[in-house]
Design a protein around this motif. Structure first.
Motif, short mmCIF file in Angstrom:
data_model
loop_
_atom_site.label_atom_id
_atom_site.label_comp_id
_atom_site.label_asym_id
_atom_site.label_seq_id
_atom_site.Cartn_x
_atom_site.Cartn_y
_atom_site.Cartn_z
N PRO A 1 80.66 -15.62 78.26
CA PRO A 1 80.80 -16.72 77.28
C PRO A 1 81.68 -17.86 77.76
CG PRO A 1 80.95 -14.62 76.15
CD PRO A 1 80.86 -14.31 77.62
N ARG A 2 82.69 -17.57 78.57
CA ARG A 2 83.60 -18.63 79.03
C ARG A 2 82.89 -19.69 79.85
NH1 ARG A 2 88.11 -14.20 80.66
NH2 ARG A 2 86.18 -13.01 80.87
N TYR A 3 81.79 -19.28 80.48
CA TYR A 3 81.03 -20.23 81.28
C TYR A 3 80.55 -21.43 80.45
CZ TYR A 3 77.04 -22.04 83.96
OH TYR A 3 76.15 -22.86 84.61
N TYR A 4 80.12 -21.13 79.23
CA TYR A 4 79.51 -22.18 78.40
C TYR A 4 80.53 -23.22 77.94
CZ TYR A 4 75.89 -18.66 78.55
OH TYR A 4 74.98 -17.74 79.00
N ALA B 1 85.56 -22.54 83.90
CA ALA B 1 84.28 -22.02 83.45
C ALA B 1 83.38 -21.56 84.59
CB ALA B 1 83.57 -23.07 82.59
N GLU B 2 83.37 -22.32 85.68
CA GLU B 2 82.47 -21.98 86.78
C GLU B 2 82.75 -20.59 87.35
OE1 GLU B 2 79.73 -23.29 88.22
OE2 GLU B 2 79.68 -24.76 86.59
N ARG B 3 83.99 -20.15 87.25
CA ARG B 3 84.32 -18.79 87.71
C ARG B 3 83.51 -17.73 86.96
NH1 ARG B 3 90.04 -19.58 86.56
NH2 ARG B 3 90.09 -17.54 85.59
N TYR B 4 83.03 -18.08 85.79
CA TYR B 4 82.37 -17.10 84.93
C TYR B 4 80.86 -17.27 84.87
CZ TYR B 4 87.12 -15.97 83.76
OH TYR B 4 88.43 -15.59 83.86
N GLY B 5 80.33 -18.07 85.79
CA GLY B 5 78.88 -18.19 85.87
C GLY B 5 78.31 -17.03 86.66
N SER B 6 77.21 -16.48 86.18
CA SER B 6 76.56 -15.38 86.92
C SER B 6 75.92 -15.95 88.17
CB SER B 6 75.48 -14.74 86.07
OG SER B 6 76.07 -14.08 84.99
N GLY B 7 76.11 -15.24 89.26
CA GLY B 7 75.40 -15.60 90.48
C GLY B 7 75.89 -16.87 91.13
N THR B 8 77.05 -17.40 90.73
CA THR B 8 77.58 -18.56 91.41
C THR B 8 78.67 -18.12 92.38
OG1 THR B 8 79.36 -19.00 89.84
CG2 THR B 8 77.22 -19.99 89.37
N ASP B 9 78.79 -18.85 93.47
CA ASP B 9 79.82 -18.52 94.45
C ASP B 9 81.21 -18.80 93.91
OD1 ASP B 9 77.90 -17.80 96.20
OD2 ASP B 9 77.85 -19.72 97.26
N PRO C 1 100.22 -32.55 74.03
CA PRO C 1 99.84 -32.44 75.44
C PRO C 1 99.56 -31.01 75.90
CG PRO C 1 102.18 -32.98 75.20
CD PRO C 1 101.58 -33.08 73.84
N GLU C 2 100.30 -30.06 75.36
CA GLU C 2 100.07 -28.66 75.79
C GLU C 2 98.69 -28.20 75.35
OE1 GLU C 2 102.82 -29.77 74.32
OE2 GLU C 2 104.31 -29.55 75.92
N GLU C 3 98.27 -28.61 74.17
CA GLU C 3 96.93 -28.25 73.70
C GLU C 3 95.87 -28.85 74.62
OE1 GLU C 3 99.40 -29.19 71.75
OE2 GLU C 3 99.49 -27.91 69.98
N LEU C 4 96.04 -30.14 74.94
CA LEU C 4 95.04 -30.80 75.80
C LEU C 4 94.98 -30.14 77.17
CD1 LEU C 4 95.67 -34.58 74.99
CD2 LEU C 4 93.90 -33.08 74.06
N GLU C 5 96.16 -29.82 77.71
CA GLU C 5 96.18 -29.19 79.03
C GLU C 5 95.48 -27.83 79.00
OE1 GLU C 5 100.06 -28.03 80.77
OE2 GLU C 5 99.43 -29.26 82.47
N ALA C 6 95.70 -27.10 77.92
CA ALA C 6 95.06 -25.78 77.80
C ALA C 6 93.54 -25.93 77.77
CB ALA C 6 95.56 -25.07 76.55
N VAL C 7 93.07 -26.90 77.02
CA VAL C 7 91.62 -27.10 76.93
C VAL C 7 91.06 -27.48 78.30
CG1 VAL C 7 89.79 -28.50 75.87
CG2 VAL C 7 91.72 -27.70 74.48
N ASP C 8 91.75 -28.37 78.99
CA ASP C 8 91.35 -28.75 80.36
C ASP C 8 91.22 -27.51 81.25
OD1 ASP C 8 91.20 -29.87 82.96
OD2 ASP C 8 93.37 -30.16 83.04
N ARG C 9 92.24 -26.67 81.23
CA ARG C 9 92.23 -25.48 82.09
C ARG C 9 91.09 -24.54 81.75
NH1 ARG C 9 97.62 -24.93 84.32
NH2 ARG C 9 98.00 -27.05 84.99
N ILE C 10 90.84 -24.43 80.45
CA ILE C 10 89.82 -23.47 80.00
C ILE C 10 88.41 -24.00 80.30
CG2 ILE C 10 88.85 -22.49 77.87
CD1 ILE C 10 91.92 -22.10 77.07
N ASP D 1 92.05 -24.44 92.08
CA ASP D 1 90.98 -25.33 92.49
C ASP D 1 90.35 -26.07 91.31
OD1 ASP D 1 91.43 -24.35 94.96
OD2 ASP D 1 89.68 -23.03 94.99
N MET D 2 90.59 -25.56 90.12
CA MET D 2 89.86 -26.07 88.96
C MET D 2 90.57 -27.28 88.32
SD MET D 2 87.46 -23.91 89.07
CE MET D 2 87.21 -22.34 89.91
N VAL D 3 91.70 -27.64 88.86
CA VAL D 3 92.47 -28.73 88.27
C VAL D 3 91.64 -30.02 88.21
CG1 VAL D 3 94.48 -30.22 88.63
CG2 VAL D 3 94.68 -27.74 88.92
#
Lengths: 402, 402
Positions: free
Chosen positions: B286-289, B315-323, B302-311, B331-333
């Motif tokens: 689900p995190r992928y979406y 997302a790409e880490r949670y895609g099936s079949g992606t490197d 600002p802490e809320e916005l930063e958290a949303v950015d990070r989350i 790397d996701m910054v």
């Protein structure tokens, strides 16, 4: 670098006496065997007519908990009764049952000590390995003085180091003014109160136009969202009722890393500032109070944990009359993390097979839900090794005086 | 460094025709003058019998919006109808009203252009300064093909660049399979759908043992918590229904920075993985979406916005079949931040006096709610100046093709 100590501050049991009581009941909450496979099911909420989750000895047998601890290198567990606690009992039953439960929990810890003594292979002294949250008789119609008395009992019980509670209080929620002496006594005795959801927001909303809708999503929506919504609402109501203004030393541990509240706390502050009913009620900006709470680290992801850390850590900026108000955001690093502590939510979230079926014989499996929460702590990019050690166990050792 | 362009992607109006309709009604939602001070009040929900919020020309007059924009250096606004949209109309009325509203919104933007032309002092070409989300006839009993048609109308309207919608859909929520052609058409046309709450979780729960309890906390609890709970539930239901698996190009902008969902998304993933009803349904964790959604930056901190950015960024880490699955968190910054965009929620959250009373003549005041959201963006410690420029406006320019 000192050795890691791992403390599980969020791990549940039912006492055997409560299990018997739940088995004897004909309405929910109860344990029944009416399911197609004949297994014992725990049906908690009124609408779970024939459903419920499969329960077994992992819910009440201390040997199972000890095995789970050893398997996951958990040094110390602070067990707590699983929901719905005593919410459903009438007042006299609740009062009696609280005494019984607290005695049974003390015995549970003593049994664990015996068990661990027979093995005696851990690093931590065996008598310290099992502790418990006690229980208060929070049910409709109970006299607040009975609740206060239960806190004194808990304080006298060597293995009990706090009390778990739900969001219902005496039937009117935790912002009920009748609970004032309870907060006062808990603060005076230095007992940690562990706030945990049970009802799940939207539990009565499983109709086509309700919150969860008509699609079959199993328990996902009430568990993943409804539970943390409930925790957020209950904590917010405590804040808005001024409980932390009157009792700044009250120690409240909030389940599931504060539920939905941390990410909504600046919105909460803005809504308070813009609402004539509330804007002049509290001593501080609502965000300030989030820095006075304690949080388990049961959020399953490093980004979530980091966000909670940051949101706790900024709290001093929002205190009225403090010099910290203009403090730089960067200065707050590793302040929040000291209020966060590992938990497992055992025996909930047991491992599953590929097809999703639950692995019922769980005596040998490593639990994914545990691994996720351990890895989440390890993976927070901004946390030092020492901050992580705090979350793994040292923060709990300090908070609970373990 | 190029000049900042400020785009407000979350700003509301009622069309004058809708205001007339609301004034003509004798049941909620309606605009009435039954309040003690005789001022016009907008009462939205069934339980607001005599209450509601004071409304005035800031809710419908383009001159007021233009003044607000100029006062806060907003270059471009993308206005959207305020809730409850057309939810309350019967099917034929909703279809007719959607046509009317989309025409009226186009006219509103044209009126704004005239107004801005008369002043012509901004940096941005006047014809670009006012855009709008259109409206779909989402109400009980409407044929999905009528909803699809409205998207084609919106696509043809030069000032309309998407559509706002609530969580109710055709009466059964957004995971209603009947809405499938709507998602398909929106994705095909590249229109941004702006998901916004209205009902507020727990709106019917203002009883002593309900979610919000018996204490008078004004509108704080339903607004601060109930609204973002609703958004989180609606978005989660879309994800669980596989809408983003079938329509990976669907552009969904989620109000209030995703509500409570970002901070609960790893919990959601764990609940999905542990539930036999759902665990094998989706293509991805689900995190992928969450990395496929767009978010306003209306979170007030600002802490809320930063958290949303990070989350979003993870997302790409949670895609099936992606490197990318094993990619490092660092790397996701600044991946997530590109999907976030400034908003004001005007004309809601108007400035208040010390005692909390609303400043009704708001033609000269700078709004605290706007300043808070601007400062929140400026104060995110990990965002570069260029990332902030994106959130202030460039991300919206890109997404909406402004």
């Amino acid at each position: 670098m000192s050795k890691r100590i791992l403390v599980d501050c969020h791990t549940h049991i039912y006492t055997k006496r409560l299990v018997s009581l739940l088995r004897s009941r004909t309405v929910n909450p109860r344990i029944h065997t009416n399911s197609p496979d004949g297994s014992e099911k725990l049906a908690i909420l009124p609408q779970e007519v024939l459903g419920g989750r499969t329960v077994g000895p992992q819910y009440w047998d201390v040997r199972n908990k000890a095995s789970f601890m050893n398997r996951h290198a958990i040094d110390i567990s602070i067990v707590s009764l699983a929901n719905p606690w005593l919410d459903f009992l009438d007042a006299p039953q609740a009062v009696t049952s609280a005494y019984e439960c607290n005695a049974d929990l003390e015995q549970y810890c003593a049994d664990a000590t015996k068990l661990f003594s027979a093995e005696a292979k851990g690093e931590v002294e065996v008598a310290r390995r099992m502790k418990a949250f006690g229980i208060m008789p929070l049910a409709d119609g109970v006299e607040p003085k009975e609740v206060v008395k239960s806190l004194e009992v808990i304080k006298q019980s060597p293995s009990l180091c706090g009390a778990i509670l739900g969001s219902r209080g005496l039937g009117k929620g935790l912002d009920d003014p009748a609970l004032e002496p309870v907060w006062e006594k808990a603060a005076e005795l230095g007992l940690v109160l562990f706030l945990h959801p049970h009802y799940g927001v939207g539990a009565d909303a499983s109709k086509p136009d309700g919150l969860w809708g008509a699609q079959d999503n199993g328990h996902v929506l009430p568990l993943a969202l409804g539970f943390p919504f409930e925790t957020a609402a209950a904590t917010t109501r405590l804040i808005l009722a001024g409980v932390f203004d009157r009792h700044p030393n009250l120690k409240l541990l909030v389940a599931h890393s504060g539920g939905a509240l941390p990410i909504l706390s600046s919105r909460l502050a803005s809504c308070v500032a813009h609402d004539p009913h509330v804007c002049n009620r509290l001593k501080h900006d609502p965000r300030y109070y989030l820095g006075k709470l304690y949080y388990d680290a049961v959020a399953y992801g490093p980004e979530e944990l980091e966000a909670v850390d940051r949101i706790i850590g900024r709290a001093e900026r929002y205190g009225s009359g403090t010099d910290a108000k203009g403090g730089k955001i960067q200065d707050m690093v590793e302040v929040g993390v000291q209020r966060m502590m590992f938990g497992t939510d055992h025996p909930f979230f047991p491992p599953t097979k590929e097809d999703g079926t639950v692995i019922t014989d769980d005596q040998t499996e490593t639990w994914r839900s545990v691994t996720e929460n351990l890895e989440a702590i390890s993976d927070v990019p901004s946390w030092s090794q020492s901050a992580k050690m705090g979350v793994f166990g040292k923060n709990a050792v300090r908070l609970f005086g373990l």
